[in-house]
Design an enzyme around this catalytic site. Structure first.
Site, PDB file in Angstrom:
ATOM      1  N   GLN A   1     -53.961  68.277 127.713  1.00  0.00           N
ATOM      2  CA  GLN A   1     -55.337  68.758 126.950  1.00  0.00           C
ATOM      3  C   GLN A   1     -55.881  70.342 128.290  1.00  0.00           C
ATOM      4  O   GLN A   1     -56.669  71.453 127.440  1.00  0.00           O
ATOM      5  CB  GLN A   1     -56.650  68.529 128.226  1.00  0.00           C
ATOM      6  CG  GLN A   1     -56.508  66.689 127.766  1.00  0.00           C
ATOM      7  CD  GLN A   1     -57.934  65.732 128.036  1.00  0.00           C
ATOM      8  OE1 GLN A   1     -57.266  65.209 128.715  1.00  0.00           O
ATOM      9  NE2 GLN A   1     -59.280  66.138 127.745  1.00  0.00           N
TER      10      GLN A   1
ATOM     11  N   GLY B   1     -61.903  62.625 134.646  1.00  0.00           N
ATOM     12  CA  GLY B   1     -59.921  62.040 133.631  1.00  0.00           C
ATOM     13  C   GLY B   1     -59.583  63.352 133.175  1.00  0.00           C
ATOM     14  O   GLY B   1     -60.166  64.001 132.282  1.00  0.00           O
TER      15      GLY B   1
ATOM     16  N   CYS C   1     -64.768  62.823 126.239  1.00  0.00           N
ATOM     17  CA  CYS C   1     -63.727  63.881 126.087  1.00  0.00           C
ATOM     18  C   CYS C   1     -64.158  65.108 126.622  1.00  0.00           C
ATOM     19  O   CYS C   1     -64.501  65.545 126.064  1.00  0.00           O
ATOM     20  CB  CYS C   1     -62.753  63.035 125.468  1.00  0.00           C
ATOM     21  SG  CYS C   1     -61.094  63.978 125.164  1.00  0.00           S
ATOM     22  N   LEU C   2     -63.684  65.425 127.484  1.00  0.00           N
ATOM     23  CA  LEU C   2     -63.715  66.929 127.984  1.00  0.00           C
ATOM     24  C   LEU C   2     -63.207  67.781 126.756  1.00  0.00           C
ATOM     25  O   LEU C   2     -63.034  69.259 126.084  1.00  0.00           O
ATOM     26  CB  LEU C   2     -62.343  67.695 129.392  1.00  0.00           C
ATOM     27  CG  LEU C   2     -63.120  67.003 130.385  1.00  0.00           C
ATOM     28  CD1 LEU C   2     -62.779  67.767 131.469  1.00  0.00           C
ATOM     29  CD2 LEU C   2     -64.439  67.511 130.081  1.00  0.00           C
TER      30      LEU C   2
ATOM     31  N   HIS D   1     -57.815  55.373 127.845  1.00  0.00           N
ATOM     32  CA  HIS D   1     -58.176  57.145 127.504  1.00  0.00           C
ATOM     33  C   HIS D   1     -57.123  58.426 127.668  1.00  0.00           C
ATOM     34  O   HIS D   1     -56.443  59.093 127.237  1.00  0.00           O
ATOM     35  CB  HIS D   1     -59.921  57.321 127.797  1.00  0.00           C
ATOM     36  CG  HIS D   1     -59.775  58.929 127.213  1.00  0.00           C
ATOM     37  ND1 HIS D   1     -61.262  58.739 126.394  1.00  0.00           N
ATOM     38  CD2 HIS D   1     -59.494  60.389 127.549  1.00  0.00           C
ATOM     39  CE1 HIS D   1     -61.814  60.196 126.244  1.00  0.00           C
ATOM     40  NE2 HIS D   1     -60.632  60.794 126.977  1.00  0.00           N
ATOM     41  N   GLU D   2     -56.398  57.953 128.381  1.00  0.00           N
ATOM     42  CA  GLU D   2     -55.632  59.102 128.649  1.00  0.00           C
ATOM     43  C   GLU D   2     -54.583  59.417 128.802  1.00  0.00           C
ATOM     44  O   GLU D   2     -54.181  60.371 128.364  1.00  0.00           O
ATOM     45  CB  GLU D   2     -55.841  59.565 130.492  1.00  0.00           C
ATOM     46  CG  GLU D   2     -57.224  59.785 131.494  1.00  0.00           C
ATOM     47  CD  GLU D   2     -57.470  60.876 130.560  1.00  0.00           C
ATOM     48  OE1 GLU D   2     -57.063  62.307 130.112  1.00  0.00           O
ATOM     49  OE2 GLU D   2     -59.099  61.374 130.383  1.00  0.00           O
TER      50      GLU D   2
ATOM     51  N   HIS E   1     -53.775  60.148 124.712  1.00  0.00           N
ATOM     52  CA  HIS E   1     -53.489  61.614 125.232  1.00  0.00           C
ATOM     53  C   HIS E   1     -52.782  62.326 124.555  1.00  0.00           C
ATOM     54  O   HIS E   1     -51.657  63.049 124.521  1.00  0.00           O
ATOM     55  CB  HIS E   1     -54.090  62.280 126.000  1.00  0.00           C
ATOM     56  CG  HIS E   1     -55.824  62.690 126.159  1.00  0.00           C
ATOM     57  ND1 HIS E   1     -56.394  63.501 124.365  1.00  0.00           N
ATOM     58  CD2 HIS E   1     -56.921  62.449 126.693  1.00  0.00           C
ATOM     59  CE1 HIS E   1     -57.526  63.377 125.344  1.00  0.00           C
ATOM     60  NE2 HIS E   1     -58.223  62.920 126.365  1.00  0.00           N
TER      61      HIS E   1
HETATM   62  C1  Y12 Z   1     -63.889  56.815 130.654  1.00  0.00           C
HETATM   63  C2  Y12 Z   1     -64.328  57.220 129.769  1.00  0.00           C
HETATM   64  C3  Y12 Z   1     -63.368  58.286 129.089  1.00  0.00           C
HETATM   65  C4  Y12 Z   1     -62.937  59.040 129.900  1.00  0.00           C
HETATM   66  C5  Y12 Z   1     -62.324  60.192 129.688  1.00  0.00           C
HETATM   67  C6  Y12 Z   1     -62.402  61.398 131.165  1.00  0.00           C
HETATM   68  N1  Y12 Z   1     -63.225  62.200 130.195  1.00  0.00           N
HETATM   69  C7  Y12 Z   1     -64.132  62.919 130.755  1.00  0.00           C
HETATM   70  O1  Y12 Z   1     -64.114  63.007 132.077  1.00  0.00           O
HETATM   71  C8  Y12 Z   1     -65.593  63.788 130.365  1.00  0.00           C
HETATM   72  C9  Y12 Z   1     -66.048  64.607 131.195  1.00  0.00           C
HETATM   73  C10 Y12 Z   1     -67.146  65.180 130.035  1.00  0.00           C
HETATM   74  C11 Y12 Z   1     -67.754  66.546 130.938  1.00  0.00           C
HETATM   75  C12 Y12 Z   1     -68.965  67.198 130.683  1.00  0.00           C
HETATM   76  O2  Y12 Z   1     -69.219  68.064 130.726  1.00  0.00           O
HETATM   77  C13 Y12 Z   1     -70.952  67.437 131.495  1.00  0.00           C
HETATM   78  O3  Y12 Z   1     -71.168  66.948 131.838  1.00  0.00           O
HETATM   79  C14 Y12 Z   1     -70.581  68.799 132.235  1.00  0.00           C
HETATM   80  C15 Y12 Z   1     -69.056  67.193 128.948  1.00  0.00           C
HETATM   81  O4  Y12 Z   1     -69.758  67.457 128.455  1.00  0.00           O
HETATM   82  C16 Y12 Z   1     -70.190  68.165 126.839  1.00  0.00           C
HETATM   83  O5  Y12 Z   1     -69.712  67.674 126.326  1.00  0.00           O
HETATM   84  C17 Y12 Z   1     -70.906  69.063 126.902  1.00  0.00           C
HETATM   85  C18 Y12 Z   1     -68.411  65.847 128.436  1.00  0.00           C
HETATM   86  C19 Y12 Z   1     -66.926  64.894 128.692  1.00  0.00           C
HETATM   87  C20 Y12 Z   1     -63.158  57.829 131.499  1.00  0.00           C
HETATM   88  C21 Y12 Z   1     -63.709  57.452 131.430  1.00  0.00           C
HETATM   89 CO    CO Z   2     -60.092  62.808 127.047  1.00  0.00          CO
END
Ligand code: Y12
Ligand code: CO
Length: 172
Positions: A50, A45, A95-96, A137-138, A141
């Site tokens: 962001q 997401g 969260c990214l 979550h989004e 933001h």
């Molecule tokens: C459930 C919970 C949260 C959401 C919001 C969207 N969150 C994400 O897309 C998070 C992505 C994310 C990706 C990462 O990178 C890797 O895994 C390679 C990451 O990595 C690091 O922090 C090192 C952290 C978060 C939607 C549904």
């Molecule tokens: Co986020």
């Protein structure tokens, strides 16, 4: 379009996003670039704020039961409004914009939203499971809020300590 993801504690993440009024080529370019960035970053997401666009836009790509993401499952949600919410559930969120940190967060179990697609058509969606959590979550933001703001005082303190240390180690 060259996008970079803003990370905590960047103050620009606190901006309140505004509704999209023109569903033109510029918005389509932004949506496409956001999708590319989300794929590259392994996200499920992403909100426009962001990537420093304070607009009420979010995209989602929820993995299937095998954990795989498919381009066909991309959802583009513009100007969302929650019109119904029910129940409570907890999920470990990441969260990214807060890399490397994951924490259990309580959300509504199901939500119904009204929103617009990239052409400005009005839609309605009943969401449950991970989709419901990701939408909430989004949407936080879009209101300038990060999931870490939902932590208890003690957990937030622990987070600040760990996060600061991680940033220092990354720089060293
Ligand atoms: C459930 C919970 C949260 C959401 C919001 C969207 N969150 C994400 O897309 C998070 C992505 C994310 C990706 C990462 O990178 C890797 O895994 C390679 C990451 O990595 C690091 O922090 C090192 C952290 C978060 C939607 C549904
Ligand atoms: Co986020």
């Amino acid at each position: 379009m060259n996008l970079t993801i803003l990370t905590y504690p960047d103050k620009r993440l606190k901006q309140i996003s505004k509704d999209v009024t023109k569903f033109d080529e510029e918005i389509h370019k932004l949506l496409d670039a956001m999708n590319e960035m989300m794929l590259l970053s392994n996200g499920i997401g992403l909100a426009a704020i962001q990537v420093n666009y304070p607009l009420n836009i979010l995209i989602l790509n929820i993995p299937d039961s095998e954990g795989e993401q498919h381009p066909d499952n991309l959802m583009e949600i513009i100007n969302p409004v929650i019109i119904n919410k029910e129940g409570l559930t907890t999920y470990q969120e990441g969260c990214l914009s807060v890399p490397g940190f994951y924490e259990d967060i309580e959300r509504y179990e199901t939500v119904t939203i009204n929103y617009q697609d990239r052409h400005g058509n009005t839609k309605s969606l009943d969401a449950d499971g991970l989709l419901s959590i990701a939408i909430q979550h989004e949407m936080d933001h879009l209101a300038g809020k990060l999931f870490i703001e939902k932590l208890s005082y003690a957990r937030r303190k622990k987070f600040e300590k760990e996060y600061k240390r991680a940033i220092k180690e990354k720089k060293a």
